[in-house]
Enzyme design. Structure first.
Site, PDB file in Angstrom:
ATOM      1  N   GLY A   8       0.728  -1.191   0.113  1.00 30.45           N
ATOM      2  CA  GLY A   8       0.166  -0.018  -0.077  1.00 30.45           C
ATOM      3  C   GLY A   8       0.896   1.112  -0.059  1.00 30.45           C
ATOM      4  O   GLY A   8       0.506   2.253   0.742  1.00 30.45           O
ATOM      5  N   ASP A  34       2.138  -1.832  -4.607  1.00 29.80           N
ATOM      6  CA  ASP A  34       0.859  -1.498  -4.417  1.00 29.80           C
ATOM      7  C   ASP A  34       0.175  -1.937  -5.398  1.00 29.80           C
ATOM      8  O   ASP A  34       0.904  -2.693  -6.283  1.00 29.80           O
ATOM      9  CB  ASP A  34       1.098   0.053  -4.340  1.00 29.80           C
ATOM     10  N   TYR A 142     -15.854  -0.300   7.751  1.00 25.59           N
ATOM     11  CA  TYR A 142     -14.499  -0.162   8.004  1.00 25.59           C
ATOM     12  C   TYR A 142     -14.137  -0.228   9.391  1.00 25.59           C
ATOM     13  O   TYR A 142     -13.136  -1.382   9.410  1.00 25.59           O
ATOM     14  CB  TYR A 142     -14.136   1.495   7.584  1.00 25.59           C
TER      15      TYR A 142
END
Ligand code: NAD
Ligand code: SER
Length: 316
Positions: A8, A34, A142
């Site tokens: 990421g 990523d 989330y």
């Protein structure tokens, strides 16, 4: 010394963490990965590979071929995007983490960093000075994925001895890479809009107070936590950390000091409902006690740097 892998690395945190870890450890010691290519600075300062964290085989190949010993796993869908794509969010946030934890267990990697969030808290959590250990009933996809992730981290540490460390980041404010679909993103967008158009339409209400932090403090805290001796770490879920809490109105008042004509209007969207479930202020005394967490930037110091850097970017 083995190498460090960032998953990421093109994101808001990954961009700055990769550069800082390369500065400390040497460019050749930090491999950035990523789904998409990263900033020019990240791409040109060291090795970069395209990696989908859901692709176990490729993840394992990169770790083995490069003698990776430490992973910073940052790939996730943030709060706003997770509400739009709940199944995808669960897949990336959960299966991605499990792939990393399994690999850490099988290859006996030395350390893993995985960020949690203030989103682990919910409507039933005390909103002011939210304690390290408290009621956690997150109301968002989330938040549910972050709370489950925390429990998995604790489990892999207790059951398999994986040294996984975590921080419950508050909203992070930075100028290098724009944020990727979160609820606290208004606090970054507002600077770009103030510099470019002298006005901003905010998707939260003027009195929504949230815990926030300037990126240099977040990077410093992350590295300090990872460098701390293992016997001082009292939780492998996620440490509460915070720096400054403010509302959109208070931030706007700071911005007016740099752009006197600045105007803000409020048009709340679904992200206000998310924000309402999160704490206003955080008690981070456990992190301060265990490994010496300390922030440097207050609201006005952060605003000064954000303004200067974003103005330079747009040559204003
Ligand atoms: P971001 O959205 O800016 O970056 C995430 C990166 O992950 C992106 O570059 C994206 O391309 C990549 N990614 C997405 N799916 C992937 C996949 N399947 N495989 C590989 N890469 C993938 O997010 P960020 O702000 O840098 O956040 C990093 C981590 O920190 C996340 O876990 C996030 O939940 C957490 N966090 C961030 C904040 C914040 O304010 N930025 C606050 C709390 C927690
Ligand atoms: N900044 C993040 C978000 O708003 C909090 O984890 O999604």
């Amino acid at each position: 010394m083995g190498k460090i892998l960032i998953i990421g690395a093109a994101g808001q945190i990954g961009t700055e963490l990769t550069l800082e870890l390369r500065k400390i450890n040497g460019n050749d010691k930090v491999i950035a990965t990523d789904l998409t290519t990263a900033s020019e600075e990240v791409m040109s300062s060291g090795k970069f590979e395209i990696l989908d964290v859901l692709d176990k085989q490729n993840l394992s190949r990169i770790v083995t071929e490069n003698d990776v010993r430490e992973i910073y796993h940052l790939a996730a869908l943030l709060s706003g995007n997770s509400e739009k794509k709940p199944k995808r969010a669960w897949e990336v946030n959960m299966d991605g983490l499990l792939n990393v934890l399994e690999l850490a267990k099988d290859l006996k990697l030395s350390k893993i960093f995985w960020p949690s969030s203030i989103a682990v808290f919910g409507n039933t959590t005390p909103k002011v000075n939210t304690p390290q250990i408290t009621i956690m009933e997150p109301n968002t996809v989330y938040g549910i994925s972050k709370l489950a992730g925390e429990r998995w981290c604790e489990y892999y540490h207790a059951k398999f001895g994986v040294d996984v460390r975590s921080l419950r980041y508050p909203g992070l404010i930075s100028h290098k890479t724009e944020p990727g679909g979160g609820t606290t993103d208004y606090a970054v967008e507002i600077f770009y809009e103030a510099v470019k158009h002298k006005r901003y339409k905010c998707f939260l209400s003027k009195d929504t107070m949230l815990p926030m932090m300037f990126m240099p403090d977040a990077i410093d805290g992350t590295i300090k936590l990872m460098e701390a001796p293992a016997d001082g770490i009292s939780t492998h879920c996620g440490y509460n950390i915070t720096a400054i809490s403010f509302t959109p109105e208070q931030l706007s008042n700071e911005i007016v000091r740099y752009v006197p004509e600045f105007e803000i209007e409020y048009e709340a969207d679904f992200r206000l409902e998310i924000a309402k479930t999160w704490p206003a202020t955080i008690d981070d005394s456990t992190a301060r006690r265990d490994w010496g967490w300390k922030h440097k930037f207050n609201l006005s110091e952060m605003t000064e740097v954000m303004f200067r850097k974003i103005s330079e970017k747009f040559q204003v």
